[in-house]
Design an enzyme around this catalytic site. Structure first.
Site, mmCIF file in Angstrom:
data_model
loop_
_atom_site.group_PDB
_atom_site.id
_atom_site.type_symbol
_atom_site.label_atom_id
_atom_site.label_comp_id
_atom_site.label_asym_id
_atom_site.label_seq_id
_atom_site.Cartn_x
_atom_site.Cartn_y
_atom_site.Cartn_z
ATOM 1 N N HIS A 274 -25.984 15.102 -8.534
ATOM 2 C CA HIS A 274 -26.265 16.102 -7.499
ATOM 3 C C HIS A 274 -25.734 15.611 -6.137
ATOM 4 O O HIS A 274 -25.092 16.358 -5.400
ATOM 5 C CB HIS A 274 -27.778 16.356 -7.451
ATOM 6 C CG HIS A 274 -28.226 17.186 -6.292
ATOM 7 N ND1 HIS A 274 -28.447 18.539 -6.379
ATOM 8 C CD2 HIS A 274 -28.485 16.861 -5.000
ATOM 9 C CE1 HIS A 274 -28.832 18.998 -5.210
ATOM 10 N NE2 HIS A 274 -28.865 17.992 -4.345
ATOM 11 N N GLU A 275 -25.992 14.348 -5.830
ATOM 12 C CA GLU A 275 -25.511 13.800 -4.545
ATOM 13 C C GLU A 275 -23.997 13.724 -4.511
ATOM 14 O O GLU A 275 -23.377 13.985 -3.463
ATOM 15 C CB GLU A 275 -26.127 12.418 -4.293
ATOM 16 C CG GLU A 275 -27.655 12.383 -4.255
ATOM 17 C CD GLU A 275 -28.262 13.376 -3.276
ATOM 18 O OE1 GLU A 275 -27.615 13.698 -2.267
ATOM 19 O OE2 GLU A 275 -29.376 13.862 -3.535
ATOM 20 N N HIS A 278 -22.700 16.973 -3.465
ATOM 21 C CA HIS A 278 -22.667 17.181 -2.003
ATOM 22 C C HIS A 278 -21.387 16.589 -1.424
ATOM 23 O O HIS A 278 -20.788 17.138 -0.500
ATOM 24 C CB HIS A 278 -23.876 16.511 -1.334
ATOM 25 C CG HIS A 278 -25.145 17.297 -1.448
ATOM 26 N ND1 HIS A 278 -25.240 18.625 -1.115
ATOM 27 C CD2 HIS A 278 -26.385 16.932 -1.852
ATOM 28 C CE1 HIS A 278 -26.474 19.047 -1.307
ATOM 29 N NE2 HIS A 278 -27.195 18.037 -1.765
ATOM 30 N N GLU A 352 -27.440 23.288 -1.854
ATOM 31 C CA GLU A 352 -28.261 22.642 -2.886
ATOM 32 C C GLU A 352 -27.972 23.253 -4.247
ATOM 33 O O GLU A 352 -27.852 22.546 -5.246
ATOM 34 C CB GLU A 352 -29.749 22.765 -2.545
ATOM 35 C CG GLU A 352 -30.165 21.997 -1.296
ATOM 36 C CD GLU A 352 -29.795 20.527 -1.368
ATOM 37 O OE1 GLU A 352 -29.860 19.935 -2.457
ATOM 38 O OE2 GLU A 352 -29.410 19.970 -0.307
ATOM 39 N N ASP A 356 -26.496 21.241 -7.414
ATOM 40 C CA ASP A 356 -27.192 21.304 -8.713
ATOM 41 C C ASP A 356 -26.221 21.739 -9.800
ATOM 42 O O ASP A 356 -26.195 21.198 -10.903
ATOM 43 C CB ASP A 356 -28.342 22.319 -8.658
ATOM 44 C CG ASP A 356 -29.592 21.735 -8.012
ATOM 45 O OD1 ASP A 356 -29.632 20.505 -7.810
ATOM 46 O OD2 ASP A 356 -30.512 22.512 -7.708
#
Ligand SMILES: [Zn+2]
Length: 413
Positions: A274-275, A278, A352, A356
């Site tokens: 997930h990070e 980003h 987000e 995801d």
């Protein structure tokens, strides 16, 4: 009270009224029954505790907002801005020194005002729900370091802004913008390696199954493991989290040690993914550019009103100045900023979902992400049923159940 003052006060009250309404609606929106999705993850007692936590933080937030508004009004209508302006000018050091004194004093006052709330939040509220691990020593050191950093980093920039506005004439806002933008980029660039280690300790992942699995995943998406760190979040709180920050070679992903203690390796890989999402979608860089554009618009608008007498009259200040203008303009603009905040929160929630989605697709294991989110939500006592108005105003992350539904949709596609 001048007509401008009345309009500004009304707008501030309207923003507060919407915030209070959102908080109260949110409390009424708490449901006694555990949502079906979370059956077996939350037990009855923990679920009730999460609701009690929502109530306690809401109450504290309302008190804080009330005190803030009352303090602002008392200072404003008690002639505080004028008194402080006279004090700052009395040193006779020209516009830059007067401005630094004026703004520094306001920073000090607002820090003092927020201190009791920070102490209560950390040592009473968070402690009551078992989150707090900050010692008084760490608490005091954090505040001192934060203040020293604000002075060391903000002081010179502020002096430059004041000097530019005092001497550069009509194009001052443009010059200021260039200076602030360059400064923001440099600080953001070095923050992960120079500033954040002042507060936290970052260590490379220790050898073992977790490191191997993360290494394999990171290689598959071409993210360097050198940028993945373990962070000692447990020194301050039992809450668990992870984040991505910075850009270029200073970028890094930090996994809290509390997170590593609570999640299984597969779930941790999902959080890491997930990070990485980003990073791949450039959310930090886009956020920085947005904030620079925002600053430009603000400085331009400031240049239009900074010389207007009505602004100073509204706040009972006799003489126009850049330093007072900056603060008063900030208060004037607060309602518009609140509206902008809603748009930014929506943008953040969209990011987000994107991260995801990236995690679900690149790990091929959406179930691990769902499991991780559920565990984190229980651990952090998140509110499972926030009111949509509060979500719109404040939530940088989508509510848990909506996030899970979106991840499931990726998995089934
Ligand atoms: Zn995220």
């Amino acid at each position: 009270m001048s007509p401008a003052a009345a309009a500004i006060l009304l707008a501030l009250l309207a923003v507060r009224a919407v915030e209070i309404a959102a908080a109260l609606l949110n409390l009424r929106h708490l449901r006694p029954e555990i949502p079906a999705e979370m059956e077996g993850v939350y037990d009855r007692e923990a679920y009730e505790r999460s609701q009690e936590y929502a109530r306690a933080t809401t109450r504290a937030g309302l008190v804080r907002q009330g005190v803030d508004l009352a303090a602002l009004c008392a200072f404003w209508f008690g002639g505080g801005f004028q008194a402080l302006d006279e004090l700052a000018r009395a040193w006779g050091g020209g516009p830059v020194l007067a401005g630094l004194i004026f703004l520094g004093a306001l920073l000090l006052l607002s820090t003092l005002l927020s201190l009791p709330f920070a102490v209560h939040g950390t040592f009473v509220l968070e402690a009551r729900f078992g989150f707090n691990r900050t010692t008084p020593r760490t608490f005091v050191l954090d505040r001192l370091k934060g203040l020293a950093l604000a002075l060391a980093l903000g002081g010179p920039l502020l002096a430059a802004v004041l000097a530019i506005f005092a001497h550069a004439g009509r194009s001052a806002w443009l010059l200021c913008w260039a200076a602030v933008a360059a400064y923001t980029l440099v600080v953001q660039f070095v923050a992960p390696t120079w500033i954040m280690p002042l507060f936290h300790t970052f260590t490379p992942l220790p050898a073992g199954e977790l490191r191997e699995r993360i290494e394999r995943y990171a290689a598959s998406v071409r993210f360097s493991l050198e940028n993945v760190f373990l962070m000692d979040g447990s020194r301050r709180s039992s809450r668990s989290n992870a984040f991505f920050t910075g850009f270029g070679r200073h970028r890094r992903i930090a996994l809290f040690d509390t997170l590593v203690a609570q999640l299984a390796p597969g779930e941790l890989v999902a959080v890491l993914a997930h990070e990485v999402g980003h990073y791949v979608r450039r959310h930090v860089l886009k956020g920085t550019l947005l904030s620079i554009a925002h600053t430009g618009a603000m400085l331009w608008a400031f240049s239009l009103v900074s010389g207007r007498q009505w602004l100073y009259e509204a706040f009972l200040v006799e003489r126009a100045s850049v330093h007072a203008g900056l603060v008063l303009f900030g208060i004037l603009l607060a309602p518009a900023e609140a509206v902008l905040g809603v748009a930014l929160a929506a943008w953040s929630r969209r990011n987000e979902y994107e991260a995801d989605r990236f995690a679900a697709e690149t790990t091929g294991a959406p179930g691990e992400m769902v499991a991780a989110l559920k565990k984190l939500s229980v651990q952090n006592l998140s509110n499972l049923t926030p009111h949509p108005l509060l979500v719109a105003l404040r939530y940088s992350h989508p509510p848990l159940l909506e996030r899970i539904a979106a991840i499931r949709a990726v998995g089934n596609a």
